[in-house]
Write an enzyme that holds these catalytic residues in place. Structure first.
Site, mmCIF file in Angstrom:
data_model
loop_
_atom_site.group_PDB
_atom_site.id
_atom_site.type_symbol
_atom_site.label_atom_id
_atom_site.label_comp_id
_atom_site.label_asym_id
_atom_site.label_seq_id
_atom_site.Cartn_x
_atom_site.Cartn_y
_atom_site.Cartn_z
ATOM 1 N N LYS A 67 -4.226 10.936 -13.781
ATOM 2 C CA LYS A 67 -3.475 9.684 -13.469
ATOM 3 C C LYS A 67 -3.716 8.405 -14.329
ATOM 4 C CE LYS A 67 -3.682 6.955 -9.601
ATOM 5 N NZ LYS A 67 -3.345 6.431 -8.112
ATOM 6 N N HIS A 137 0.860 -3.545 0.959
ATOM 7 C CA HIS A 137 1.643 -2.593 0.610
ATOM 8 C C HIS A 137 1.011 -1.057 1.388
ATOM 9 C CE1 HIS A 137 4.555 -0.113 -1.694
ATOM 10 N NE2 HIS A 137 3.269 0.422 -1.999
ATOM 11 N N GLY A 220 -10.007 0.153 1.545
ATOM 12 C CA GLY A 220 -9.793 -0.979 0.453
ATOM 13 C C GLY A 220 -10.930 -0.903 -0.549
ATOM 14 N N THR A 221 -11.935 -0.522 -0.445
ATOM 15 C CA THR A 221 -13.050 -0.888 -1.341
ATOM 16 C C THR A 221 -13.121 0.427 -2.332
ATOM 17 O OG1 THR A 221 -14.353 -2.146 0.326
ATOM 18 C CG2 THR A 221 -15.580 -1.351 -1.659
ATOM 19 N N ASP A 222 -12.429 -0.237 -3.383
ATOM 20 C CA ASP A 222 -12.418 1.233 -4.664
ATOM 21 C C ASP A 222 -13.048 0.393 -5.702
ATOM 22 O OD1 ASP A 222 -10.494 -0.742 -4.860
ATOM 23 O OD2 ASP A 222 -8.824 0.792 -5.127
ATOM 24 N N GLY A 292 -13.316 5.770 1.967
ATOM 25 C CA GLY A 292 -12.146 6.438 1.148
ATOM 26 C C GLY A 292 -12.155 5.720 -0.154
HETATM 27 P P1 NAD Z 1 -1.793 -5.560 -1.121
HETATM 28 O O1 NAD Z 1 -2.013 -6.450 -2.133
HETATM 29 O O2 NAD Z 1 -0.349 -5.012 -0.891
HETATM 30 O O3 NAD Z 1 -2.317 -6.193 0.208
HETATM 31 C C1 NAD Z 1 -3.577 -6.735 0.291
HETATM 32 C C2 NAD Z 1 -4.346 -6.825 1.381
HETATM 33 O O4 NAD Z 1 -5.498 -7.235 1.336
HETATM 34 C C3 NAD Z 1 -3.603 -7.757 2.415
HETATM 35 O O5 NAD Z 1 -3.442 -7.366 3.852
HETATM 36 C C4 NAD Z 1 -3.958 -8.920 2.289
HETATM 37 O O6 NAD Z 1 -3.928 -9.989 3.247
HETATM 38 C C5 NAD Z 1 -5.550 -9.007 2.233
HETATM 39 N N1 NAD Z 1 -6.320 -9.696 1.564
HETATM 40 C C6 NAD Z 1 -6.060 -10.475 0.332
HETATM 41 N N2 NAD Z 1 -6.961 -11.281 0.102
HETATM 42 C C7 NAD Z 1 -7.892 -11.018 1.082
HETATM 43 C C8 NAD Z 1 -9.368 -11.664 1.274
HETATM 44 N N3 NAD Z 1 -9.857 -12.557 0.535
HETATM 45 N N4 NAD Z 1 -9.955 -11.188 2.532
HETATM 46 C C9 NAD Z 1 -9.351 -10.290 3.076
HETATM 47 N N5 NAD Z 1 -8.215 -9.757 2.936
HETATM 48 C C10 NAD Z 1 -7.556 -10.073 1.937
HETATM 49 O O7 NAD Z 1 -2.785 -4.266 -1.407
HETATM 50 P P2 NAD Z 1 -2.590 -2.590 -0.979
HETATM 51 O O8 NAD Z 1 -1.507 -2.163 -2.111
HETATM 52 O O9 NAD Z 1 -2.200 -2.791 0.381
HETATM 53 O O10 NAD Z 1 -3.998 -2.282 -1.271
HETATM 54 C C11 NAD Z 1 -4.988 -2.778 -0.382
HETATM 55 C C12 NAD Z 1 -6.499 -2.528 -0.726
HETATM 56 O O11 NAD Z 1 -6.536 -1.043 -1.030
HETATM 57 C C13 NAD Z 1 -6.620 -2.954 -2.493
HETATM 58 O O12 NAD Z 1 -7.916 -3.333 -2.413
HETATM 59 C C14 NAD Z 1 -6.517 -1.517 -3.085
HETATM 60 O O13 NAD Z 1 -7.162 -1.757 -4.282
HETATM 61 C C15 NAD Z 1 -6.907 -0.380 -2.253
HETATM 62 N N6 NAD Z 1 -6.525 0.859 -2.473
HETATM 63 C C16 NAD Z 1 -7.462 1.731 -2.302
HETATM 64 C C17 NAD Z 1 -7.127 3.056 -2.504
HETATM 65 C C18 NAD Z 1 -8.077 4.306 -2.191
HETATM 66 O O14 NAD Z 1 -7.670 5.403 -2.332
HETATM 67 N N7 NAD Z 1 -9.181 3.874 -1.509
HETATM 68 C C19 NAD Z 1 -6.000 3.432 -2.800
HETATM 69 C C20 NAD Z 1 -4.787 2.275 -2.875
HETATM 70 C C21 NAD Z 1 -5.229 0.937 -2.810
#
Ligand code: NAD
Length: 321
Positions: A67, A137, A220-222, A292
């Site tokens: 990917k 998202h 979220g932590t990646d 995750g």
């Molecule tokens: P997004 O940009 O659409 O949303 C971001 C989210 O984080 C929102 O809820 C926002 O309010 C919040 N946020 C922003 N700044 C913040 C802060 N300082 N403190 C607390 N919350 C805060 O992003 P998304 O596409 O929904 O992705 C969310 C997270 O998931 C990202 O960190 C992304 O890298 C991660 N992610 C992880 C995987 C995985 O496989 N583990 C896959 C995709 C995305």
């Protein structure tokens, strides 16, 4: 070579398909039948973008690929999502490229499937309240996949940007679940299952707010430096992950390990639970936490489903390289 568009991926890969593909590949990883290759992720010095590759080989599923993509923070103004990705699949016998598959929808589908697999295998069977921390998202995808795993009766949610919560509320209401925006202490006190899916760099949930028996899927932590929960929570919980090496370096466990609160050996691959080699949750009071981190094999697994189904249904384009 097959070419599978974003639209076709949405049509042919449903939540159940993504769940089955991700569950299978996690089990294959734990058996040593599938492995991820080192991740490349670089700031390219242009458009503030982070770009990289996640790749691997699933011997059991015969899926080889990569990917490619990343994060372009200024895409919003261009009518594009900030995360952009594309999957290439290759024939493991010859190295020929067999498919080019759009990766944006599939990333959300496989990430939601990952936390759903953790809920299916680790949450209490009587879980009733789903807690959501994050409303970006990914959050809607997470919510839809999670509610299929238990008989949830209510969703409680908190987000750093409260103005984003109505979008998540609309998803809950569409599913037919009551939704309440709450503060973080109440989220911990009420929720039986909590999904964290934010881009936070500091703890959003503290250990003392989480009640016994809770399952958390920290999604979220990646990346190094990101953090969603109190490291003391990992010390108090039974910790599971998609891949241990990522969990302790770029996942939520990086902080608890660095602080000396847990050791690498305390983090169990969820594939071992799926394969029946680890009991998973052993009591109703145990806190379970799934870290995750997101592995390339998840992307390849869902892309392989997309290519297979698109071809079967006559929805793939073809091209010769
Ligand atoms: P997004 O940009 O659409 O949303 C971001 C989210 O984080 C929102 O809820 C926002 O309010 C919040 N946020 C922003 N700044 C913040 C802060 N300082 N403190 C607390 N919350 C805060 O992003 P998304 O596409 O929904 O992705 C969310 C997270 O998931 C990202 O960190 C992304 O890298 C991660 N992610 C992880 C995987 C995985 O496989 N583990 C896959 C995709 C995305």
């Amino acid at each position: 070579m097959l070419i599978v568009s974003e639209e076709t991926c949405r049509e042919v890969v449903g939540r159940a398909d993504a769940f089955a593909a991700v569950e299978q590949v996690f089990a294959a990883m734990a058996r040593g039948d599938a492995y991820n290759f080192p991740v490349v992720r670089e700031a390219i010095g242009w458009a503030d973008a982070l770009y990289g590759f996640k790749s691997g080989f699933d011997k059991a599923g015969q899926t080889l690929g990569v990917k490619s993509g990343g994060y372009w923070p200024h895409n919003g103004g261009k009518g594009l999502t900030n995360h952009q990705s594309t999957v290439f699949l290759f024939d493991p016998d010859t190295g020929r490229c067999t498919a080019l598959v759009a990766g944006n929808y599939l990333t959300a589908a496989r990430t939601a499937a990952s936390s759903a697999v953790s809920i299916a295998h680790l949450a209490r069977k009587d879980a009733k309240v789903l807690g959501m921390l994050g409303a970006g998202h990914q959050a809607g995808f997470q919510l839809r996949a999670a509610v299929e795993q238990r008989d949830f009766e209510k969703v409680v949610a908190w987000n750093y940007h409260p103005e984003m919560l109505p979008t998540l509320q609309a998803v809950a209401e569409e599913i037919g679940l009551p939704f309440e925006a709450v503060d973080r202490e109440r989220l911990g006190a009420e929720a039986d299952v909590i999904i964290t899916i934010s881009s936070a760099f500091e703890p959003q949930l503290m250990r003392d707010w989480i009640k016994p028996g809770t399952h958390l899927a920290c999604m979220g932590t990646d990346t190094k430096g990101k953090q969603e929960v109190d490291p003391a929570l990992l010390a108090a919980a039974s910790v599971f992950t998609d891949e241990v090496a990522q969990s302790i370096s770029i996942g939520e466990a990086q902080h608890a390990v660095a602080a000396g609160l847990i050791e690498e050996a305390a983090v169990t691959p969820i594939g071992a639970v799926i394969a029946g080699e680890h009991p998973g949750r052993t009591s109703d009071d145990e806190i379970t936490l799934f870290d995750g981190t997101g592995v390339g094999l998840q992307d390849l697994a869902v892309a392989a489903v997309a290519a297979r189904e698109a071809e079967r249904l006559g929805k793939a384009q073809t091209a010769t390289l």
